[in-house]
Motif scaffolding. Structure first.
Motif, PDB file in Angstrom:
ATOM      1  N   ALA A 177       0.828  -1.204   0.000  1.00 39.40           N
ATOM      2  CA  ALA A 177       0.000   0.000   0.000  1.00 39.40           C
ATOM      3  C   ALA A 177       0.866   1.259   0.000  1.00 39.40           C
ATOM      4  O   ALA A 177       0.567   2.243  -0.674  1.00 39.40           O
ATOM      5  N   ARG A 178       1.962   1.237   0.753  1.00 42.28           N
ATOM      6  CA  ARG A 178       2.878   2.394   0.780  1.00 42.28           C
ATOM      7  C   ARG A 178       3.478   2.653  -0.595  1.00 42.28           C
ATOM      8  O   ARG A 178       3.575   3.806  -1.039  1.00 42.28           O
ATOM      9  N   PHE A 229       7.613  11.807  -3.066  1.00 41.93           N
ATOM     10  CA  PHE A 229       7.428  10.932  -1.915  1.00 41.93           C
ATOM     11  C   PHE A 229       8.701  10.183  -1.559  1.00 41.93           C
ATOM     12  O   PHE A 229       8.853   9.720  -0.419  1.00 41.93           O
ATOM     13  N   GLU A 230       9.623  10.033  -2.517  1.00 40.21           N
ATOM     14  CA  GLU A 230      10.872   9.333  -2.235  1.00 40.21           C
ATOM     15  C   GLU A 230      11.670  10.036  -1.145  1.00 40.21           C
ATOM     16  O   GLU A 230      12.386   9.389  -0.374  1.00 40.21           O
ATOM     17  N   ARG A 231      11.522  11.366  -1.057  1.00 41.47           N
ATOM     18  CA  ARG A 231      12.277  12.115  -0.043  1.00 41.47           C
ATOM     19  C   ARG A 231      11.827  11.750   1.369  1.00 41.47           C
ATOM     20  O   ARG A 231      12.610  11.759   2.307  1.00 41.47           O
ATOM     21  N   GLN A 232      10.513  11.456   1.518  1.00 40.36           N
ATOM     22  CA  GLN A 232       9.963  11.090   2.830  1.00 40.36           C
ATOM     23  C   GLN A 232       8.982   9.933   2.651  1.00 40.36           C
ATOM     24  O   GLN A 232       7.764  10.113   2.761  1.00 40.36           O
ATOM     25  N   PRO A 256       3.764  11.351   7.286  1.00 39.41           N
ATOM     26  CA  PRO A 256       2.408  11.119   7.797  1.00 39.41           C
ATOM     27  C   PRO A 256       1.381  10.950   6.685  1.00 39.41           C
ATOM     28  O   PRO A 256       0.457  10.132   6.804  1.00 39.41           O
ATOM     29  N   TYR A 257       1.539  11.717   5.580  1.00 40.79           N
ATOM     30  CA  TYR A 257       0.579  11.568   4.480  1.00 40.79           C
ATOM     31  C   TYR A 257       0.665  10.175   3.871  1.00 40.79           C
ATOM     32  O   TYR A 257      -0.363   9.512   3.663  1.00 40.79           O
ATOM     33  N   ARG A 303      -2.404   7.629   4.102  1.00 45.79           N
ATOM     34  CA  ARG A 303      -3.026   7.206   2.846  1.00 45.79           C
ATOM     35  C   ARG A 303      -2.859   5.705   2.638  1.00 45.79           C
ATOM     36  O   ARG A 303      -3.774   5.027   2.154  1.00 45.79           O
ATOM     37  N   ALA A 304      -1.689   5.167   3.014  1.00 48.07           N
ATOM     38  CA  ALA A 304      -1.452   3.733   2.874  1.00 48.07           C
ATOM     39  C   ALA A 304      -2.427   2.929   3.732  1.00 48.07           C
ATOM     40  O   ALA A 304      -2.887   1.853   3.324  1.00 48.07           O
TER      41      ALA A 304
END
Length: 238
Positions: A200-201, A212-215, A219-220, A224-225
């Protein structure tokens, strides 16, 4: 008039030949995995120009080795009607168009300098068509070609093959392409060993993998996952 008619005939013939070339490439994909995509080649060129080197990770894995958890997660996140539609989700496109109009209106009301965020309604097949063959420009001509390619993919390949090619070629970070490379990059394991929440992530990252690769544990992404993990059981596999 005759000159114009001949020019038009030559142009139409060229367009037809191009479509036949695309169809031939897609037919070949029934048996042979694509070695690279148009998007990947453009990324290689960008990395060479900007960083003078190419750090690249990609390894093809067959459909049987792709975990059902990841398939369900990506379908739930990206295209929940994938198994049933003909390549284009017209309702999703209409909804995205309306949301974009509202976002643009709000931006204009605020006199915002930055353009409103564009929300897409592309299906998995449309994303694959764009990545395989097209550039990143946004024009009506390119969008029309994307539609034709989408219909070709749906007509010439089955849904399982479309999803297999997509999961093996989609970007999951800078220089990270495909599920196997993504699983090793973020979790240090093969794609076949991904758990439901890990799958899911990865699915959540697909709309903007470089961001999104940076973090990857932001929390998002985590929140979301969790939502995607809860929807995976109802995701219909082809």
């Amino acid at each position: 008039m005759r000159h114009a008619a001949r020019l038009l005939a030559v142009l139409l013939l060229a367009v037809l030949c191009l479509q036949l070339w695309f169809a031939g490439r897609i037919l070949l994909m029934r048996a042979v995995a694509p070695q690279s995509t148009s998007f990947q080649r453009s990324e290689i060129a960008r990395l060479l120009v900007e960083k003078h080197q190419v750090a690249w990770a990609q390894q093809w894995v067959d459909d049987e080795q792709l975990p059902r958890t990841l398939k369900r997660a990506v379908i739930a996140s990206e295209d929940d009607g994938f198994a049933g539609h003909g390549g284009v989700d017209w309702d999703a496109i209409q909804g995205a168009w309306k949301r974009n109009e509202k976002a643009q209106a709000r931006a204009e009301a605020r006199k915002a300098r930055a353009p409103a965020k564009v929300i897409g309604g592309s299906t998995i097949t449309q994303q694959l068509a764009k990545n395989l063959f097209l550039s990143g420009e946004r024009t009506l001509l390119r969008k029309g070609q994307e539609l034709l390619l989408t219909l070709m993919l749906e007509a010439l390949l089955d849904k399982r093959r479309i999803l297999e090619i997509y999961l093996n070629s989609v970007e999951w970070g800078e220089g990270v392409f495909g599920a196997q490379a993504a699983a090793r990059h973020y979790f240090g394991r093969d794609a076949a060993r991904l758990g439901s929440f890990e799958a899911a992530r990865l699915a959540v990252m697909l709309p903007a993998p470089k961001r999104f690769e940076r973090q990857p544990g932001s929390p998002y992404v985590m929140g979301r996952a969790g939502l995607i993990a809860g929807r995976m059981a109802s995701a219909q596999l082809p």
